[in-house]
Write a protein that holds these residues in place. Structure first.
Motif, mmCIF file in Angstrom:
data_model
loop_
_atom_site.group_PDB
_atom_site.id
_atom_site.type_symbol
_atom_site.label_atom_id
_atom_site.label_comp_id
_atom_site.label_asym_id
_atom_site.label_seq_id
_atom_site.Cartn_x
_atom_site.Cartn_y
_atom_site.Cartn_z
ATOM 1 N N ARG A 48 14.972 68.748 42.255
ATOM 2 C CA ARG A 48 13.806 69.515 41.816
ATOM 3 C C ARG A 48 13.726 70.809 42.600
ATOM 4 O O ARG A 48 13.708 70.783 43.842
ATOM 5 N N GLU A 55 16.803 59.369 40.534
ATOM 6 C CA GLU A 55 16.526 58.273 39.594
ATOM 7 C C GLU A 55 15.407 57.373 40.117
ATOM 8 O O GLU A 55 15.182 56.272 39.592
ATOM 9 N N GLY A 56 14.702 57.841 41.151
ATOM 10 C CA GLY A 56 13.715 56.990 41.806
ATOM 11 C C GLY A 56 12.568 56.546 40.909
ATOM 12 O O GLY A 56 11.936 55.520 41.165
ATOM 13 N N GLU A 57 12.307 57.299 39.848
ATOM 14 C CA GLU A 57 11.209 56.948 38.938
ATOM 15 C C GLU A 57 11.562 55.718 38.097
ATOM 16 O O GLU A 57 10.692 55.078 37.528
ATOM 17 N N ASP A 58 12.844 55.444 37.987
ATOM 18 C CA ASP A 58 13.327 54.352 37.126
ATOM 19 C C ASP A 58 13.659 53.146 38.014
ATOM 20 O O ASP A 58 14.660 53.140 38.730
ATOM 21 N N ARG A 59 12.828 52.121 37.942
ATOM 22 C CA ARG A 59 13.002 50.979 38.842
ATOM 23 C C ARG A 59 14.369 50.315 38.689
ATOM 24 O O ARG A 59 14.890 49.702 39.621
ATOM 25 N N ALA A 107 16.765 52.951 40.520
ATOM 26 C CA ALA A 107 16.417 53.464 41.847
ATOM 27 C C ALA A 107 17.265 52.811 42.934
ATOM 28 O O ALA A 107 17.570 51.622 42.893
ATOM 29 N N ASP A 132 3.344 59.588 45.504
ATOM 30 C CA ASP A 132 2.610 59.412 44.260
ATOM 31 C C ASP A 132 1.116 59.642 44.526
ATOM 32 O O ASP A 132 0.750 60.190 45.556
ATOM 33 N N GLU A 152 11.721 60.731 49.827
ATOM 34 C CA GLU A 152 11.702 61.932 48.981
ATOM 35 C C GLU A 152 11.075 63.050 49.799
ATOM 36 O O GLU A 152 9.901 62.972 50.178
#
Lengths: 329, 329
Positions: free
Chosen positions: A92, A105-109, A112, A208, A218
């Motif tokens: 980002r 890919e941390g948003e996708d369990r 991740a 979050d 992150e």
């Protein structure tokens, strides 16, 4: 006497025989004794994949000292020690905001990358440092008395605030701003409390929604105007002392918040290791923020008197007064 | 009542039934009537050479309105009208400082591109706006009375200073900061005087040592923390309203001051033309800084109450409050 009155008086004086030194010239002339070594234990090295021309891209990170943000700093040390970031990416980059790295890919369990064991869950109260006891509204004097009890302050809290010559006691975000062992900090009479501030090249912990405070996996580096509104809302854990341009000059992401739409646009991280694991790393030092040279540097930065300038500003904000850091000879 | 006392009171109140809007949500919800068109006459279009992937790089520039910096703005209009920049380059990019363009060979009299006829030589007194008469130290009230006489102010000088709700009356560089027709400005009781400030994406006129003030042929855009020390020392003539990332993400130059050691590293400028010569250019508008929506936007920016934030700052600096600009539907 106000700063502006002082400037008027100075303008009426005869020109000095030799030109005034610029802030950079003052730094260059500072004696060795005014520089403080940065412990290699407080350094991390992030090696990004080489650029399109094959040039290496090394980012050197200094971690924030005790007693600020140490829960997250400890996590970051653990993440580096377990080589967690190796093979991940800068995913980002948002203009005039931040470059962020970690697990794209941390948003996708399902995708991740598992975190290492032993990471602390740090409460949001730790965004600031506070004295023991219930919150209250302290006087300026009470705030100062408390700050002076913090180990390592050496009475330097006021070097650049209202008792100092260089900085007007004006900050839109805090009651006081000052330097602590080479770091820009702010403090409020409410609490009272003190905290590390977000300046250019500061590194913070993405998270979050509250009460989440982030683990430190992150991370973001500031690549624009100081986003001081993030102070006390996200944990500052350090700063980039070399190689910030490898982050700030990356292409901006096209998706919301500067995320790269195409994962192929991410910049791979080869490794993030502690300095102890990087044998070719030079030693670094900073211009002690308690030193006479730093005071002169601050004064010259707030009141440019060298020939290029027509009108000295008469003040400076905490993030515009960058603490000089260099390789140690 | 101080801002901090206000925040303490707010924290003791029950949580609102619906989450507070973010600054961006307030801007998105602003009625059409709160937006002001930007005249195409005040826009320039700088087309850089496509990037390595063949992608076009267009930078849209808005010029500063009367009565500020008009001598230099007039020169810039002449330079664009005569297509002087076409074929020149961005030859200097310094991290957390500026990207600069014009004639990369300008230092060499034998190679320098001749300037068009008719450029004004603007005196350095024009870095600021001042009332007629000798310099003096005005009271705050006298300063305000003078500012209110400037055509087009519409009584908006105080919308975001000490009489407004959002911004603490604290700026290290000036006695007042405020917005004028969509532009961030500062003012001093000394003089009294008012001037446009250097924020991220501001464009200024590079120059040699004083009393030189620059012609406007060599321009820089700010790509880092606001260098407010340049205020009143160099002429601000406008800002980038679209495409700043094409400048801020350029590779940094390795030579002193971010100059590219190798001329081949410069970014060619295909053209800098007035918007009238660019038929496919969209129309632009800004959120009127005198509008109710802007006041709400400023308040929400200084006191983030949306769920992501734990601790609203209670203040904001003039350069952190970016004036929203968008393409007109």
């Amino acid at each position: 006497m106000s700063i502006f009155a002082f400037l008027a008086a100075a303008a009426a004086s005869p020109a000095p025989a030799t030109p005034a030194l610029s802030p950079g010239e003052i730094v260059a002339a500072a004696p060795v004794s005014d520089w403080t070594p940065i412990s290699a234990e407080d350094l991390l090295v992030m090696d990004l994949a080489p650029d399109a021309a094959g040039k290496a891209r090394r980012v050197v990170i200094q971690l924030l000292p005790d007693p600020f943000s140490q829960g997250w700093v400890g996590n970051v040390r653990t993440l580096a020690a377990t080589h967690w970031w190796d093979g991940l990416s800068v995913y980002r980059v948002q203009d005039n905001w931040v470059a962020q790295w970690g697990d794209g890919e941390g948003e996708d369990r399902l995708k991740a990358k598992p975190l290492p064991a032993g990471l602390a869950r740090v409460p949001q109260e730790r965004y600031v440092l506070r004295p023991e006891g219930p919150e209250r509204s302290a006087t300026h004097e009470e705030l100062d008395t408390w700050l002076a009890t913090i180990e390592g302050t050496h009475g330097a809290w006021h070097a650049l605030t209202d008792k100092g010559a260089a900085i007007k006691d004006t900050d839109p975000y805090a009651d006081e701003t000052f330097f602590y062992r080479g770091w820009p900090l702010a403090a409020s009479r409410k609490g009272p409390s003190a905290w590390p501030v977000h300046c250019y090249a500061s590194i913070g912990v993405a998270r979050d929604e509250p009460p989440d405070t982030g683990t430190g996996a992150e991370l973001y580096a500031v690549i624009g105007h100081a986003p001081r509104q993030l102070d006390r809302n996200l944990a500052v854990i350090g700063r980039v002392i070399e190689g910030i341009s490898y982050l700030s000059s990356l292409p901006r992401g096209a998706a919301p918040m500067g995320v790269y739409s195409d994962p192929a646009a991410r910049t791979p991280i080869l490794s993030v290791h502690s300095a102890a694991e990087v044998p070719d790393l030079p030693a670094y030092e900073y211009l002690s923020t308690e030193s006479p040279s730093f005071r002169r540097y601050a004064d010259a930065s707030a009141n440019h008197r060298e020939p290029f300038y027509v009108q000295p500003a008469g003040g400076i904000d905490i993030c515009n007064l960058k603490v000089p850091v260099r390789r140690r000879e």
